[in-house]
Design an enzyme around this catalytic site. Structure first.
Site, PDB file in Angstrom:
ATOM      1  N   SER A 142       0.777  -1.111   0.124  1.00  0.00           N
ATOM      2  CA  SER A 142      -0.178   0.002   0.070  1.00  0.00           C
ATOM      3  C   SER A 142       0.934   1.163  -0.087  1.00  0.00           C
ATOM      4  CB  SER A 142      -0.715  -0.062   1.328  1.00  0.00           C
ATOM      5  OG  SER A 142      -1.480   1.252   1.436  1.00  0.00           O
ATOM      6  N   TYR A 155      -2.273  -1.626  10.382  1.00  0.00           N
ATOM      7  CA  TYR A 155      -2.227  -1.806   8.759  1.00  0.00           C
ATOM      8  C   TYR A 155      -0.856  -1.197   8.298  1.00  0.00           C
ATOM      9  CZ  TYR A 155      -3.986  -1.496   3.941  1.00  0.00           C
ATOM     10  OH  TYR A 155      -4.245  -1.537   2.649  1.00  0.00           O
TER      11      TYR A 155
END
Length: 260
Positions: A142, A155
């Site tokens: 990401s 995350y």
């Protein structure tokens, strides 16, 4: 066809980014394994691909279970004669500020994103090494592999960790012709991101429209979401690349949100 007769094991591929990658890889001649927690959805996606003339197999797997991962990879390798490509894509999102994050949710996030990447890599590498024809390991990172955002401590931590794992696999796999890379998308409007919009609006005390414009897309050059097609094309680039020139590298796909 860039992936003719290659076997691609893709986690979290019954929907979203994973499904888009599976569809593109099938078009490029790959035999595609749809590995997903939802076995029924995995079978349905595999059936869709088979209707278009592709070779596909649906398998149910919880990527945090070593037993299930090993069984799914073995089933895929037996069905298609090996494993050439791993796309480690399974993931979820939970948003809270650090002081409100439960330890259980922290562990759940790291288990799915990091343990799942490790377990699938370990299982697939055994086949890639034994086959002697090289391979490609691709992690779904990401922009949060490079940058941080509010409310996403586990995350961000997990996505940063994937870069370290990829670099290690790139070094260890080199003598076997196995490459490793990380794709780092910006916000892609999948169900995972859709879920975040009202959650962040509530936590930050702003409207959903403000979350999209001022949080998610604020730093892009065009105010556009990254698309599943954007990400799939980068996955194809890494999977089909003919040499070790790009191994160990990560590529940000974010409409300019994060540049390096």
């Amino acid at each position: 066809m860039q992936l003719k007769d290659k076997v691609a094991f893709i986690t979290g591929s019954a929907s979203g980014i994973g499904k888009e990658i599976a569809q593109l890889f099938a078009q490029e001649g790959a035999k595609v394994v749809i590995a997903d927690l939802n076995k029924q959805a995995a079978d349905a996606t595999a059936a869709e691909l088979e209707e278009r003339g592709a070779q596909a197999l649906g398998v149910g797997v919880d990527v945090t279970s070593e037993e299930q991962v090993d069984a799914a990879v073995e089933e895929a390798a037996k069905a298609f004669g090996g494993i050439d490509i791993l796309i480690s894509n399974a993931g979820i999102q939970i948003v809270h500020p650090v002081e409100e994050f439960s330890f259980a949710d922290w562990k759940k996030m790291l288990a799915i994103h990091l343990d799942g990447a490790f377990l699938t890599t370990k299982a697939c590498l055994k086949h890639m090494y034994a086959q002697g024809r090289g391979g490609s390991v691709i992690y779904m990172g990401s922009v949060h592999s490079k940058e941080a955002s509010l409310l996403k401590a586990p995350y961000v931590t997990a996505k940063h960790g994937l870069i370290g794992l990829a670099k290690t696999v790139a070094k260890e796999g080199a003598k076997h012709g196995v490459r490793a890379n990380v794709i780092c998308p910006g916000f892609v409007r999948t169900p995972l991101v859709e879920k975040q919009i009202p959650e962040q609006a509530k936590t930050l005390g702003i409207t959903e429209e403000q979350v999209i414009k001022n949080v998610m897309l604020k730093e892009t050059v065009d105010g556009e979401f990254t698309t599943t097609d954007d990400v799939a094309r980068v996955a194809l680039l890494f999977a089909a690349f003919p040499t070790n020139a790009l191994t160990g590298q990560s590529l940000v796909v974010s409409h300019g949100w994060f540049m390096q």
